[in-house]
Write an enzyme that holds these catalytic residues in place. Structure first.
Site, PDB file in Angstrom:
ATOM      1  N   CYS A 115       0.821  -1.209   0.000  1.00  0.00           N
ATOM      2  CA  CYS A 115       0.000   0.000   0.000  1.00  0.00           C
ATOM      3  C   CYS A 115       0.861   1.268   0.000  1.00  0.00           C
ATOM      4  O   CYS A 115       1.544   1.543  -0.970  1.00  0.00           O
ATOM      5  CB  CYS A 115      -0.967  -0.046   1.186  1.00  0.00           C
ATOM      6  SG  CYS A 115      -2.410   1.003   0.996  1.00  0.00           S
ATOM      7  N   HIS A 116       0.843   2.044   1.076  1.00  0.00           N
ATOM      8  CA  HIS A 116       1.637   3.267   1.174  1.00  0.00           C
ATOM      9  C   HIS A 116       3.061   3.010   1.657  1.00  0.00           C
ATOM     10  O   HIS A 116       3.914   3.898   1.574  1.00  0.00           O
ATOM     11  CB  HIS A 116       0.959   4.270   2.115  1.00  0.00           C
ATOM     12  CG  HIS A 116      -0.239   4.932   1.529  1.00  0.00           C
ATOM     13  ND1 HIS A 116      -1.471   4.315   1.479  1.00  0.00           N
ATOM     14  CD2 HIS A 116      -0.401   6.152   0.953  1.00  0.00           C
ATOM     15  CE1 HIS A 116      -2.342   5.131   0.910  1.00  0.00           C
ATOM     16  NE2 HIS A 116      -1.725   6.243   0.574  1.00  0.00           N
ATOM     17  N   ALA A 117       3.350   1.820   2.169  1.00  0.00           N
ATOM     18  CA  ALA A 117       4.668   1.524   2.745  1.00  0.00           C
ATOM     19  C   ALA A 117       5.836   1.717   1.775  1.00  0.00           C
ATOM     20  O   ALA A 117       6.928   2.078   2.219  1.00  0.00           O
ATOM     21  CB  ALA A 117       4.683   0.117   3.334  1.00  0.00           C
ATOM     22  N   PRO A 118       5.684   1.501   0.457  1.00  0.00           N
ATOM     23  CA  PRO A 118       6.822   1.753  -0.428  1.00  0.00           C
ATOM     24  C   PRO A 118       7.344   3.193  -0.398  1.00  0.00           C
ATOM     25  O   PRO A 118       8.469   3.448  -0.830  1.00  0.00           O
ATOM     26  CB  PRO A 118       6.283   1.373  -1.808  1.00  0.00           C
ATOM     27  CG  PRO A 118       5.306   0.281  -1.517  1.00  0.00           C
ATOM     28  CD  PRO A 118       4.616   0.766  -0.254  1.00  0.00           C
ATOM     29  N   TRP A 119       6.571   4.137   0.124  1.00  0.00           N
ATOM     30  CA  TRP A 119       7.072   5.496   0.338  1.00  0.00           C
ATOM     31  C   TRP A 119       8.402   5.461   1.085  1.00  0.00           C
ATOM     32  O   TRP A 119       9.308   6.231   0.808  1.00  0.00           O
ATOM     33  CB  TRP A 119       6.084   6.269   1.215  1.00  0.00           C
ATOM     34  CG  TRP A 119       5.263   7.317   0.577  1.00  0.00           C
ATOM     35  CD1 TRP A 119       5.433   7.919  -0.632  1.00  0.00           C
ATOM     36  CD2 TRP A 119       4.120   7.924   1.172  1.00  0.00           C
ATOM     37  NE1 TRP A 119       4.453   8.853  -0.835  1.00  0.00           N
ATOM     38  CE2 TRP A 119       3.638   8.883   0.258  1.00  0.00           C
ATOM     39  CE3 TRP A 119       3.463   7.751   2.384  1.00  0.00           C
ATOM     40  CZ2 TRP A 119       2.525   9.661   0.514  1.00  0.00           C
ATOM     41  CZ3 TRP A 119       2.352   8.529   2.645  1.00  0.00           C
ATOM     42  CH2 TRP A 119       1.883   9.471   1.721  1.00  0.00           C
TER      43      TRP A 119
END
Length: 183
Positions: A115-119
């Protein structure tokens, strides 16, 4: 034909203590433990994780196994980063989270992010040239950091000598967990 049995892995799940999407933490932890993996869940401060649903509705408080600093010198087969907008935004600013990410990749071991974790990969300097996926709103940030973004349920990339497993959202948890299990 029987399913091939994979070796048990040591998996470190790193979350902040607030804003983690519940299913992106609870489902992988439970399923990976059911598959026989040793799963350790930590936060930078050792506090339990206040999970959310849809980034806005508070849900359960998830217990952790300690603080991240106590686990920085341990080796893990997989480092797993759950999503949630607030969680990922805070994780990418935490020096210990970035250090453990760099250590994991530098040792040629697997990182999994949903989800947003690859940020967080951007701030750790690990996104460049990686084939990955994420929540759609993170796409432009990852591309600007030199990543190759793909709209697929799970993306596995071995570029740069370490394995990265990414997925887009909670709807992709089954293939995400399967890829971690098989890594």
């Amino acid at each position: 034909m029987p399913k091939e049995k994979y070796m048990s892995k040591k998996i470190l799940v790193v979350s902040t203590d607030f804003g983690t999407e519940k299913d992106e933490l609870v489902v992988p932890v439970d399923k990976l433990r059911e598959l026989g993996h040793e799963v350790t869940v930590v936060t930078p401060n050792g506090k339990p994780v206040q999970t959310v649903v849809g980034d806005k509705d508070w849900d359960l408080e998830f217990p952790v196994d300690g603080d991240l600093a106590s686990h920085l010198n341990n080796d893990y087969d997989v480092l797993l980063l759950p999503g949630g907008t607030v969680n990922a935004d805070n994780a990418r600013l935490d020096d210990d989270v970035l250090a453990v990410l760099k250590k994991q990749a530098g040792a040629g071991r697997t990182v999994a992010a949903i989800c947003h974790a690859p940020w967080t990969l951007i701030d750790a300097g690990l996104a460049r040239d990686k084939n990955l996926t994420s929540y759609i709103s993170v796409r432009i940030d990852l591309e600007n950091a030199g990543a190759n973004w793909h709209d697929v349920p799970v993306q596995v990339c071995d570029t740069a000598g370490w394995k990265l497993i990414t997925s887009r959202n909670p709807g992709d948890l089954a293939p995400f967990i399967e890829a971690i299990d098989q890594a």
